[in-house]
Design a protein around this motif. Structure first.
Motif, PDB file in Angstrom:
ATOM      1  N   ARG A 280       0.624  -1.393  -0.109  1.00 51.52           N
ATOM      2  CA  ARG A 280      -0.126  -0.001   0.005  1.00 51.52           C
ATOM      3  C   ARG A 280       0.832   1.219   0.050  1.00 51.52           C
ATOM      4  NH1 ARG A 280      -3.720  -0.416   5.013  1.00 51.52           N
ATOM      5  NH2 ARG A 280      -1.757  -1.648   5.814  1.00 51.52           N
ATOM      6  N   GLU A 281       2.168   0.986   0.408  1.00 52.23           N
ATOM      7  CA  GLU A 281       3.211   2.438   0.083  1.00 52.23           C
ATOM      8  C   GLU A 281       4.115   1.660  -0.755  1.00 52.23           C
ATOM      9  OE1 GLU A 281       3.489   5.209   0.860  1.00 52.23           O
ATOM     10  OE2 GLU A 281       1.917   5.752   2.560  1.00 52.23           O
ATOM     11  N   SER A 282       4.912   2.947  -1.415  1.00 46.21           N
ATOM     12  CA  SER A 282       6.025   2.645  -2.433  1.00 46.21           C
ATOM     13  C   SER A 282       7.216   2.898  -1.638  1.00 46.21           C
ATOM     14  CB  SER A 282       5.935   3.423  -3.860  1.00 46.21           C
ATOM     15  OG  SER A 282       6.106   4.672  -3.251  1.00 46.21           O
ATOM     16  N   THR A 283       8.412   2.774  -2.206  1.00 45.02           N
ATOM     17  CA  THR A 283       9.481   2.723  -1.470  1.00 45.02           C
ATOM     18  C   THR A 283      10.126   3.949  -1.857  1.00 45.02           C
ATOM     19  OG1 THR A 283      10.733   1.609  -3.611  1.00 45.02           O
ATOM     20  CG2 THR A 283      10.124   0.212  -1.880  1.00 45.02           C
ATOM     21  N   ASP A 284       9.522   4.823  -2.681  1.00 49.28           N
ATOM     22  CA  ASP A 284      10.463   6.392  -3.016  1.00 49.28           C
ATOM     23  C   ASP A 284      10.475   7.178  -1.703  1.00 49.28           C
ATOM     24  OD1 ASP A 284       7.741   6.834  -2.510  1.00 49.28           O
ATOM     25  OD2 ASP A 284       7.064   7.660  -4.282  1.00 49.28           O
ATOM     26  N   GLN A 285       9.871   6.727  -0.766  1.00 48.56           N
ATOM     27  CA  GLN A 285      10.271   7.535   0.761  1.00 48.56           C
ATOM     28  C   GLN A 285      11.262   6.956   1.348  1.00 48.56           C
ATOM     29  OE1 GLN A 285       6.773   8.687   3.222  1.00 48.56           O
ATOM     30  NE2 GLN A 285       5.571   7.855   1.656  1.00 48.56           N
ATOM     31  N   LEU A 286      11.832   6.014   1.110  1.00 49.83           N
ATOM     32  CA  LEU A 286      13.272   5.468   1.698  1.00 49.83           C
ATOM     33  C   LEU A 286      14.332   6.127   1.445  1.00 49.83           C
ATOM     34  CD1 LEU A 286      12.815   1.439   1.206  1.00 49.83           C
ATOM     35  CD2 LEU A 286      12.231   2.810   3.347  1.00 49.83           C
ATOM     36  N   LEU A 363      22.649  -7.642   3.458  1.00 51.90           N
ATOM     37  CA  LEU A 363      21.541  -6.980   3.400  1.00 51.90           C
ATOM     38  C   LEU A 363      21.594  -5.491   3.760  1.00 51.90           C
ATOM     39  CD1 LEU A 363      19.333  -9.318   5.612  1.00 51.90           C
ATOM     40  CD2 LEU A 363      19.112  -9.045   3.211  1.00 51.90           C
ATOM     41  N   VAL A 364      22.333  -4.958   4.477  1.00 47.52           N
ATOM     42  CA  VAL A 364      22.734  -3.636   4.715  1.00 47.52           C
ATOM     43  C   VAL A 364      23.405  -2.811   3.693  1.00 47.52           C
ATOM     44  CG1 VAL A 364      24.108  -2.028   6.364  1.00 47.52           C
ATOM     45  CG2 VAL A 364      22.991  -3.882   7.486  1.00 47.52           C
ATOM     46  N   LEU A 365      24.199  -3.550   3.218  1.00 49.03           N
ATOM     47  CA  LEU A 365      24.874  -2.964   1.630  1.00 49.03           C
ATOM     48  C   LEU A 365      23.795  -2.872   0.593  1.00 49.03           C
ATOM     49  CD1 LEU A 365      27.357  -2.161   0.237  1.00 49.03           C
ATOM     50  CD2 LEU A 365      27.847  -4.400  -0.320  1.00 49.03           C
ATOM     51  N   LEU A 369      22.700   0.657  -0.953  1.00 52.70           N
ATOM     52  CA  LEU A 369      22.776   1.000  -2.728  1.00 52.70           C
ATOM     53  C   LEU A 369      21.514   1.439  -3.007  1.00 52.70           C
ATOM     54  CD1 LEU A 369      25.090  -2.080  -3.529  1.00 52.70           C
ATOM     55  CD2 LEU A 369      25.605   0.242  -3.661  1.00 52.70           C
ATOM     56  N   PHE A 370      20.348   0.823  -2.395  1.00 55.05           N
ATOM     57  CA  PHE A 370      18.981   1.007  -2.879  1.00 55.05           C
ATOM     58  C   PHE A 370      18.775   2.224  -2.614  1.00 55.05           C
ATOM     59  CE2 PHE A 370      14.581   1.325  -2.329  1.00 55.05           C
ATOM     60  CZ  PHE A 370      14.232   0.973  -3.530  1.00 55.05           C
ATOM     61  N   ILE A 376      19.372   9.620  -5.731  1.00 54.60           N
ATOM     62  CA  ILE A 376      20.052   9.972  -6.864  1.00 54.60           C
ATOM     63  C   ILE A 376      18.787  10.229  -8.091  1.00 54.60           C
ATOM     64  CG2 ILE A 376      21.382   9.626  -8.921  1.00 54.60           C
ATOM     65  CD1 ILE A 376      23.102   8.248  -7.151  1.00 54.60           C
ATOM     66  N   VAL A 377      17.770   9.420  -8.184  1.00 52.37           N
ATOM     67  CA  VAL A 377      16.798   9.570  -9.088  1.00 52.37           C
ATOM     68  C   VAL A 377      15.692  10.611  -8.545  1.00 52.37           C
ATOM     69  CG1 VAL A 377      14.498   8.333  -9.610  1.00 52.37           C
ATOM     70  CG2 VAL A 377      16.690   7.025  -9.691  1.00 52.37           C
ATOM     71  N   HIS A 378      15.509  10.627  -7.059  1.00 43.75           N
ATOM     72  CA  HIS A 378      14.676  11.554  -6.554  1.00 43.75           C
ATOM     73  C   HIS A 378      15.116  13.096  -6.715  1.00 43.75           C
ATOM     74  CE1 HIS A 378      11.736  13.621  -3.700  1.00 43.75           C
ATOM     75  NE2 HIS A 378      12.943  14.228  -3.167  1.00 43.75           N
TER      76      HIS A 378
END
Length: 383
Positions: A280-286, A363-365, A369-370, A376-378
């Motif tokens: 219900r939420e996207s990852t763009d707020q990470l 996982l942390v790496l 990176l993500f 960068i995209v934002h």
């Protein structure tokens, strides 16, 4: 001229974004590591290194207890290294170092402590982050008070949820789902966190209490931290000067506000994560360091030092929560290993802990990176 402009722009970036970011991050990291350090010392454990940052040391000193306090080249974190630790990020003991110790030194090493003491030392870092947030929120409202805008409806926007529900201009919101509303921001918070959910709103309409069912619409807005999906009902706040007051708090009341504000950040973070998992939420707020630096610069420019310190409180809660995730390499991963040790009656083998550490590091790496790519995209999309 181009070279001069480049130098000027670089200096402007450092002052506008990097300096506020490092100011906020250093406070949060220092307090987190100080939590580990103080409880470790209290438990009688020798501390070898207290580092702000990673990599090559820029400067440092050794205190009277033999701890090396250092500031390192890469200021994106920090660590405390206790006697007997194989690595500050792992739960494994350095067997070779422990073997070389005298009995007295071994008794003051981290691996020699009881499970309860090790849990206390590890948990002290995230707990210190929460305490910092409580103190900042409490301290700011105690010292400066809080500007409060009465929850009066100035205007109802046509076609929106408020009009459909029957709210009128001049209504003063008293409660929402039984929760007392003292300010317009209280109303905004409750509404924003309940999109597409019917709320029972009680208003004072010229001296008459009226209760209405209001279902906030889901609205997507772009912010510096990405797209936010919040509930809105379509009302405008009062513009009357007399509806603005400054609320002052006693010390006890300020501490309650500190706890309340900290819990709000915790609750919203977990709500976002649960919605992220359910789709219900996207990852763009990470967000990673780039966007946090951007927000730090914006906050420092628009709100000054006080706003920047409040941002440090929010970031402190976020870092405290992140470190409690049960991922080896993070504090939560250490606590998970200690829980397994308590259940088994003995620690996991060094091989198992090493595998866990590698998985956790991976996982942390991947997360770093993500979120960096996300940043960068934002940032590029807003240029």
């Amino acid at each position: 001229m181009d070279i001069a402009a480049t130098v000027w722009n670089s200096g402007s970036f450092l002052l506008s974004y990097l300096v506020p970011f490092l100011f906020v991050l250093t406070i949060v990291v220092f307090v987190h590591e100080l939590g580990h350090f103080l409880v470790g010392r209290w438990c009688g454990v020798d501390v070898k290194v207290f580092s702000i940052g990673f990599g090559r040391e820029i400067f440092g000193f050794v205190d009277k207890h033999g701890t090396r306090w250092r500031f390192a080249l890469i200021p994106l974190g920090g660590y405390v290294k206790f006697s007997g630790d194989a690595d500050p990020s792992s739960s494994a003991a350095d067997s070779a170092e422990v073997e070389r110790m005298t009995e007295e030194q071994r008794a003051r090493s981290f691996p020699a402590q009881s499970i309860a003491e090790r849990v206390a030392i590890v948990a002290a870092g995230p707990i210190a982050n929460f305490v910092l947030a409580i103190l900042i929120f409490a301290g700011t409202v105690y010292a400066f008070g809080r500007p409060v805008l009465a929850p009066r409806v100035e205007q109802v926007i046509a076609g929106k949820a408020a009009e459909r529900a029957g709210l009128l201009a001049g209504d003063v919101v008293l409660t929402i789902d039984g929760k007392q509303i003292r300010s317009f921001s209280d109303m905004q918070r409750l509404v924003s966190t309940h999109p597409n959910e019917t709320l029972s709103v009680t208003v004072d309409r010229a001296g008459t209490m009226v209760t209405l069912p209001v279902t906030p619409d889901l609205n997507e807005t772009s912010t510096a931290l990405g797209k936010q999906r919040i509930g809105v009902i379509g009302v405008q706040a009062s513009r009357r000067t007399e509806d603005w007051t400054t609320q002052h708090y006693s010390l006890g009341e300020a501490v309650k506000v500190g706890f309340s504000e900290t819990w709000f950040v915790v609750d919203r973070t977990y709500d976002y994560l649960s919605k992220l998992i359910s789709g219900r939420e996207s990852t763009d707020q990470l967000s990673g360091p780039i966007r946090i630096a951007q927000v730090s610069g914006m906050v420092a420019s628009n709100g000054g030092l006080l706003a920047l310190i409040n941002l440090a409180a929010i970031l402190s809660v976020s870092i405290g929560l992140m470190n409690l995730l049960p991922v080896p390499m993070l504090d939560g991963g250490h606590l998970m290993f200690y829980a397994i040790e308590a259940l088994r009656g003995r620690p996991l083998s060094e091989r198992a802990q090493e595998i866990g550490f590698r998985v956790g590091f991976g996982l942390v790496l991947m997360l770093m990176l993500f979120v960096t790519w996300n940043d960068i995209v934002h940032v590029h999309s807003r240029l």
